[in-house]
Design an enzyme around this catalytic site. Structure first.
Site, PDB file in Angstrom:
ATOM      1  N   GLN A  32      -7.837 -25.667 -52.551  1.00 12.31           N
ATOM      2  CA  GLN A  32      -8.184 -26.147 -51.209  1.00 12.31           C
ATOM      3  C   GLN A  32      -7.021 -26.957 -50.621  1.00 12.31           C
ATOM      4  OE1 GLN A  32     -10.999 -25.378 -49.512  1.00 12.31           O
ATOM      5  NE2 GLN A  32     -10.460 -26.652 -47.765  1.00 12.31           N
ATOM      6  N   LYS A  44     -18.503 -22.725 -50.262  1.00 10.54           N
ATOM      7  CA  LYS A  44     -17.869 -21.554 -50.882  1.00 10.54           C
ATOM      8  C   LYS A  44     -18.536 -21.226 -52.202  1.00 10.54           C
ATOM      9  CE  LYS A  44     -13.405 -22.412 -48.745  1.00 10.54           C
ATOM     10  NZ  LYS A  44     -12.167 -23.180 -48.810  1.00 10.54           N
ATOM     11  N   ASP A  84      -6.865 -16.158 -51.099  1.00 16.66           N
ATOM     12  CA  ASP A  84      -6.548 -16.768 -49.805  1.00 16.66           C
ATOM     13  C   ASP A  84      -5.502 -15.938 -49.046  1.00 16.66           C
ATOM     14  OD1 ASP A  84      -7.816 -19.141 -48.948  1.00 16.66           O
ATOM     15  OD2 ASP A  84      -6.762 -20.351 -50.448  1.00 16.66           O
TER      16      ASP A  84
END
Ligand code: GUN
Length: 288
Positions: free
Chosen positions: A94, A50, A117
């Site tokens: 995460q 990422k 997200d």
């Protein structure tokens, strides 16, 4: 029939190039902050990828590594700091998190305007209401791959395997918005093979290697395999390999189009994360 293989890596590469061009044209410097708690090897790989992809697209990226024994309050303090940092446009914590931390409390603490997200209850709720929002990355990427094959989704029967907040529920919402007739299946569903065989579009997101068998796939169906499962590679003793939730070889005989693992949905997830981060920066700059 042998299925067309949907090249997610190629589609994602093009999307990243388009994002880089838009970032440059709008003179943006989007900032993505990724928080990794603990040392889960798979998460480390995702987080590294990422960060690299963000920088290649002209963004700033920061990775905050916190020890596995981090408390919920310590992580909340980190989220608060990132919420208040004007250079940060996207915050990604995460998942999964260590067991002493309630992930829903952490997600709810993220500023919804930085929730790239799309997991915050405000964004999840807005998706449900078909309002503008940050759309979760894996479902967003899955829809782009479906549209690579078929633009007219109205009236198609879509079957989603899995009801997670990250993939199953939001991808079902997006399919519904595209006028599909949507069935969400899960571990308690009766006659799962039969449900799957009715699907023009089958999205597998259950996290079980090669769970979907070849004869569960309707001839000509579009199969989107969201699973990323690491298993022993029987052909190479001592080595492992990645496989999806679908028995790829067997399903390819029936499907019209199918995503491979790796190289299907995975690269799209990262590209869509960058898209959301750019969108956040553009909204803040008033150029969205
Ligand atoms: N873990 C696995 N997939 C994801 C994702 O899309 N976002 C976050 N934050 N964690 C994940």
């Amino acid at each position: 029939m042998t299925a067309r293989i949907i090249d997610g890596a190629a589609v994602a590469k093009k999307l990243r190039q388009d994002i880089a061009a838009e970032v440059a044209a709008k003179k943006l410097t989007p900032g993505l902050a990724v928080v990794l708690v603990g040392e889960d090897p798979a998460s480390q790989v995702y987080v590294r990828n990422k960060g690299r992809a963000a920088e290649e697209t002209g963004m700033k990226s920061w990775t905050h590594r916190m020890p596995v024994e981090t408390t919920q309050d310590q992580l909340l303090a980190m989220v608060n700091q990132l919420n208040n940092d004007p250079d940060v446009h996207g915050i990604l914590v995460q998942l999964p998190l260590p067991k002493q931390i309630d992930s829903q409390i952490i997600i709810a603490a993220i500023d919804p305007a930085k929730d790239v997200d799309g997991f915050h209850p405000v964004n999840a709720g807005r998706l449900n209401l078909s309002l503008p929002c940050f759309v979760p990355c894996t479902p967003q990427g899955s829809m782009i791959l479906i549209r690579e094959v078929e633009q007219n989704l109205a009236g198609k029967k879509a079957v989603v395997l899995g009801r997670s907040n990250i993939v199953g529920k939001p991808v079902a919402q997006l399919l519904l918005q595209a006028d599909c007739t949507v069935t969400i299946t899960h571990s308690r569903t009766k006659n799962l093979p039969e449900e799957c065989r009715a699907a023009d579009i089958l999205v597998a997101a259950i996290g079980k290697p090669a769970f979907v068998k070849g004869d569960w796939v309707k001839p000509g169906a579009i199969v989107i395999d969201v699973g990323i499962n690491r298993i022993d590679d029987t052909a190479n003793p001592g080595k492992s390999k990645l496989v999806g939730d679908v028995d790829f070889a067997a399903a390819s005989v029936h499907a019209g189009a199918i995503t491979p693992v790796p190289g299907g949905v995975g690269p799209m997830t990262i590209a869509c994360l960058l898209k959301n981060t750019m969108q956040s920066a553009a909204m803040k700059a008033g150029v969205a």
